[in-house]
Design a protein around this motif. Structure first.
Motif, PDB file in Angstrom:
ATOM      1  N   SER B  43       0.841  -1.202   0.000  1.00 52.24           N
ATOM      2  CA  SER B  43       0.000   0.000   0.000  1.00 52.24           C
ATOM      3  C   SER B  43       0.868   1.241   0.000  1.00 52.24           C
ATOM      4  O   SER B  43       0.560   2.223  -0.690  1.00 52.24           O
ATOM      5  N   ASP B 158      -6.065  -0.741  -4.537  1.00 48.53           N
ATOM      6  CA  ASP B 158      -5.468  -1.243  -3.297  1.00 48.53           C
ATOM      7  C   ASP B 158      -6.387  -2.303  -2.696  1.00 48.53           C
ATOM      8  O   ASP B 158      -7.393  -1.981  -2.086  1.00 48.53           O
ATOM      9  N   GLU B 159      -6.045  -3.547  -2.864  1.00 48.40           N
ATOM     10  CA  GLU B 159      -6.818  -4.682  -2.355  1.00 48.40           C
ATOM     11  C   GLU B 159      -8.316  -4.465  -2.534  1.00 48.40           C
ATOM     12  O   GLU B 159      -9.073  -4.505  -1.561  1.00 48.40           O
TER      13      GLU B 159
HETATM   14 MG   LIG Z   1      -2.321  -2.573   2.436  1.00 47.91          MG
END
Ligand SMILES: [Mg+2]
Ligand SMILES: Nc1ncnc2c1ncn2[C@@H]1O[C@H](COP(=O)(O)OP(=O)(O)O)[C@@H](O)[C@H]1O
Lengths: 290, 333
Positions: B43, B158-159
Motif C-alpha cells: 500500500s 489497493d486490495e
Molecule cells: Mg495494504
C-alpha cells in the motif's frame, strides 16, 4: 421489546420517572398559568382578583417587549453564528497533528468550566472596563480612545461573552465529528481533484452537518434563557438595549414586583420557545434522520 | 500514456525504512500486480505512486515527466481504495460525477460520462441511490466508476476485493480483467492474495519487506522462481520445500517440488511416507503425506478419483526435471 408482555413491563418500569418528570414540569407550569390571570402585585397586598387577559395585553403592548424579542433573537443568532463558524474552524485546527495537542485541547475547552456569572464578571472588569480593562490599555497603547463596551455596544458585548463560553462546546462536538471522518475519503477526494476548499465544502461540511445540527439545537435551548451574563454586566440597559425575554420577565416580577405580568411574560416566553423549537426541528431536524 | 517509472524510490516513516531504494518500470497498458504478505509495503508503494505519501528520496516519472513533487490530482491517476472511500452523502450519480465536477465539466457532459460508466458497470438502475443502500459488489463498482470517468493515465487498486465474499470476488476479478482488456489503460493492482495475482496480472511484482523479490509474468514466476520466498509464495497449494540430505544429494541447500510434479504410488518410489489429510476438490485431490523426519507434510496432487486413505503407506516419486534447486542464500541455482 418484542412481546406484548415485555412491552407492558417496560412501560411499568419507566412510569415512575415519567410521572416524576411530568409533575416536575406540570406543577410550575400550572401555577405560572394561574398567576398570569391574576392581578398579583407584591407592592399591593390584599385581594388577587382574576383579571382575564389583562396581564397579557399589558406585557405584549409594553414597548420593552418588542425590544426584548429582537434582542433575544439577535443574541441567539449572533452566538450561534460565532460558535458554529468558530467551532468548525477550531475543530479543523485541533484535528491536525501538532506539538502539545493535548494541552491545547484542554485550554480550548476550559472556558466551558467557568460559570456564567464569573466569566461575565471577569470580562466586564478585567477586559472590557473602559478605565482598567485590558482592551482599554491596549487602545491607549495604540493611541486610540478606549471603547466603553457596555455603554456603546451592550448587546454585542454580551454576545461576545456568551460566545466565548459556548465556543468550547461547539468545538468539542465538532472535533469528535471531525475525528470520525474517514481519511481515505478525503484522500479519494484529493485524487479526484478537489482542492482544500472543495474538500472542506463537499466532504468535511456534509460530514459535520449532523454535529452542527446538534450544536444548534442544544445551544438554542440554553441561549434563549441567557440571564446571568446580563444581570452582572448591563442589567438589561442602557434602556432596554440588552434586555432579552428572560431578563424582562425577571424585571417584571422581581424589580417591579408584578408577579401577574411576570407570569404572563413567562407563558409568552414558553410559547415563543416552542415556536422556535418547532421551526428548528422542521428546518434542520431532518439532518438527524438516518 | 501510462508508463510509470520508479527510480531509486525510498520511503521511511521516521527511522523505519518501509521501502528501501527500489527501481521499477511499469509499461504502458500493462496490468501489474504488487503481491506480498501483509505489511510488506504494498500500500505504501501504491500511495507513493499516487502522491498520497511523499517519497523520502528517489524519483517517480509518469510518461517521462517527473511527477515526484506533483500533487495527487495532477498525476492523472485514479485510485480505488480498499474501503471504497465512497462519499456517503452523495448519490451514486454524484459520486461518479464528482471528479468531473472538480474538473469543471458542464452538467450535460457530466451526465453523459456518468451514464456511459454506469452502463458499462451495470449501475444504471442504482444511480439515484446512496452508497449505504448498495451491496458490497455494487459499491465496488461505484468506486471503479468514479475512477474510469476521469480517463486516467493509470488505475491504482489497493486490495479492492478483500471486503467481498469469495463468489463475488471471483466475479469482480473477471470484471476488472475485462475492463482492462477494453480500456487498455495501465493498471496497478495491490493484493496479498497470490491467486488474484496469478489470474489477473500481465506482470507480477513480488514484494517482501519493501524489497522486490522478483518481477515477471505469472508463468515465469511459477516455473522459475528466483528464490525460496517466491517459490513458496506463488502457487496454490504451495510448493514443497525440502532441506538437508535429500537436497544435498542434488547439490543444493534447498529443493522445491510442486504438488503436481510428484507421482504417488502404493508400492514403489523415491520417498516413503504415510497418507494424512486429503482435500478433495472434485477435479483434483491433494494429499498431505507425512515423510519420516519431516515436520511439514508434503502436498501431492492426484486425480479426482483416487482411493487412498488416512494412514495408508505411500511412495512418492518427484519428477527430477521439474525440481527447483536453491543455494544457501535461498537463490535459484
Ligand atoms: Mg495494504
Ligand atoms: N503512516 C505510517 N506511519 C508509520 N508507519 C507506517 C505508516 N503507514 C504504513 N506504515 C508501516 O509500513 C509498513 C507497510 O505498510 P503497508 O504499506 O500498509 O503494508 P501492506 O499494504 O503491504 O500490508 C507496515 O509495517 C506499517 O506499519
Amino acid at each position: 421489546m418484542a412481546t406484548q408482555h415485555s412491552r407492558a413491563a417496560a412501560r411499568l418500569m419507566i412510569s415512575p420517572s415519567v410521572i416524576l418528570l411530568l409533575g416536575w414540569m406540570l406543577i410550575p407550569l400550572g401555577l405560572t398559568l394561574y398567576f398570569s390571570f391574576l392581578r398579583y402585585n407584591l407592592l399591593m397586598p390584599g385581594a388577587n382578583p382574576f383579571v382575564g387577559w389583562e396581564n397579557y395585553s399589558y406585557f405584549l403592548s409594553d414597548p420593552a417587549f418588542k425590544a426584548a424579542i429582537v434582542n433575544t433573537l439577535l443574541l441567539v443568532v449572533g452566538v450561534l453564528v460565532i460558535t458554529v463558524v468558530g467551532g468548525t474552524l477550531l475543530a479543523i485546527l485541533l484535528d491536525q497533528a501538532m506539538w502539545g495537542q493535548g494541552i491545547v485541547r484542554i485550554l480550548v475547552i476550559a472556558p466551558f468550566f467557568v460559570m456564567p456569572t464569573v466569566s461575565a464578571l471577569v470580562w466586564k472588569n478585567m477586559f472590557m472596563n473602559p478605565v482598567n480593562g485590558l482592551f482599554a490599555h491596549l487602545a491607549k497603547f495604540l493611541g486610540l480612545p478606549p471603547f466603553d463596551f457596555f455603554a456603546a455596544a451592550p448587546l454585542a458585548s454580551i454576545i461576545g461573552i456568551v460566545s466565548w463560553q459556548w465556543l468550547p462546546f461547539a468545538t468539542l462536538i465538532l472535533l469528535t465529528a471531525m475525528q470520525s471522518l474517514d481519511s481515505e475519503r478525503l484522500e479519494a477526494a484529493e485524487m479526484d481533484g478537489a482542492g482544500p476548499l472543495s474538500r472542506f465544502w463537499y466532504m468535511v461540511l456534509p460530514h459535520l452537518s449532523r454535529a452542527i445540527t446538534v450544536v444548534i439545537l442544544i445551544q438554542t435551548i440554553f441561549l434563549l434563557s441567557v440571564f446571568a451574563e446580563i444581570l452582572v454586566t448591563t442589567n438589561g440597559g442602557p434602556g432596554n438595549a440588552s434586555t432579552n425575554l428572560t431578563y424582562l420577565v425577571y424585571a417584571e416580577s422581581l424589580l417591579r414586583f408584578d408577579v401577574g405580568t411576570g407570569s404572563a411574560g413567562g407563558v409568552v416566553a414558553i410559547i415563543l420557545a416552542n415556536i422556535v423549537a418547532i421551526f428548528l426541528m422542521r428546518m434542520i431536524g431532518k439532518n438527524l434522520d438516518a | 500514456m501510462g508508463r510509470i517509472t520508479l527510480d531509486k524510490v525510498r520511503k521511511a516513516f521516521g527511522d523505519v525504512e518501509v521501502i528501501p531504494p527500489l527501481d521499477l518500470t511499469i509499461e504502458e497498458g500493462e496490468f501489474v500486480v504488487f503481491v506480498g504478505p501483509s505489511g510488506c509495503g504494498k500500500s505504501t508503494l501504491l500511495r507513493l505512486i499516487a502522491g498520497l505519501e511523499d517519497v523520502s528520496s528517489g524519483e517517480i516519472r509518469i510518461d517521462g515527466q517527473n511527477a515526484t513533487d506533483l500533487p495527487p490530482a495532477k498525476r492523472r491517476l485514479a485510485m480505488v481504495f480498499q474501503s471504497y472511500a465512497l462519499y456517503p452523502h452523495m448519490t451514486v450519480r454524484k459520486n461518479i460525477a464528482f471528479p468531473l465536477k472538480m474538473a469543471g465539466l458542464d452538467q450535460a457532459a457530466q451526465d453523459k460520462k456518468v451514464e456511459g460508466a454506469a452502463s458499462v458497470l451495470n449501475l444504471t438502475d442504482y444511480l439515484e441511490r446512496r452508497p449505504g443502500q448498495l451491496s458490497g459488489g455494487q459499491r465496488q463498482r461505484v468506486a471503479i466508476g468514479r475512477a474510469i470517468v476521469r480517463e486516467p493515465a493509470a488505475f491504482l487498486f489497493d486490495e479492492p476485493l478483500s471486503n467481498l465474499d469469495a463468489a463475488l470476488r471471483v466475479g469482480m476479478r473477471m470484471e476488472i480483467s475485462e475492463l482492462h482488456e477494453r480500456l487498455k489503460t495501465t493498471m496497478i493492482y495491490v493484493t496479498h492474495d497470490q491467486v488474484e495475482a496469478m489470474t489477473m496480472a500481465d506482470k507480477i511484482v513480488v514484494l517482501r519487506a519493501g524489497n522486490i523479490e522478483q518481477v515477471g509474468s505469472p508463468l515465469e514466476l511459477y516455473r522459475a522462481p528466483r528464490n525460496v520466498f517466491v517459490a513458496g509464495f506463488i502457487g496454490s497449494p504451495k510448493m514443497n520445500l525440502i532441506d538437508g540430505e535429500e537436497a544435498a544429494k542434488r547439490n543444493a541447500h534447498t529443493i522445491g517440488i510442486r504438488p503436481e510434479h510428484i507421482t504417488p504410488s502404493p508400492d514403489a518410489g523415491t520417498w516413503e511416507g504415510t497418507v494424512g489429510v486429503a482435500e478433495h476438490l472434485g477435479s483434483d485431490t491433494f494429499f498431505h503425506v507425512h515423510l519420516p523426519g519431516r515436520e511439514e507434510p508434503m502436498t501431492v496432487r492426484a486425480g479426482g478419483e483416487v482411493s487412498l486413505h488416512h494412514g495408508d503407506k505411500i511412495f512418492l516419486t518427484p519428477d527430477e526435471t521439474q525440481l527447483h534447486r536453491f543455494d544457501a542464500q535461498g537463490l535459484r541455482i
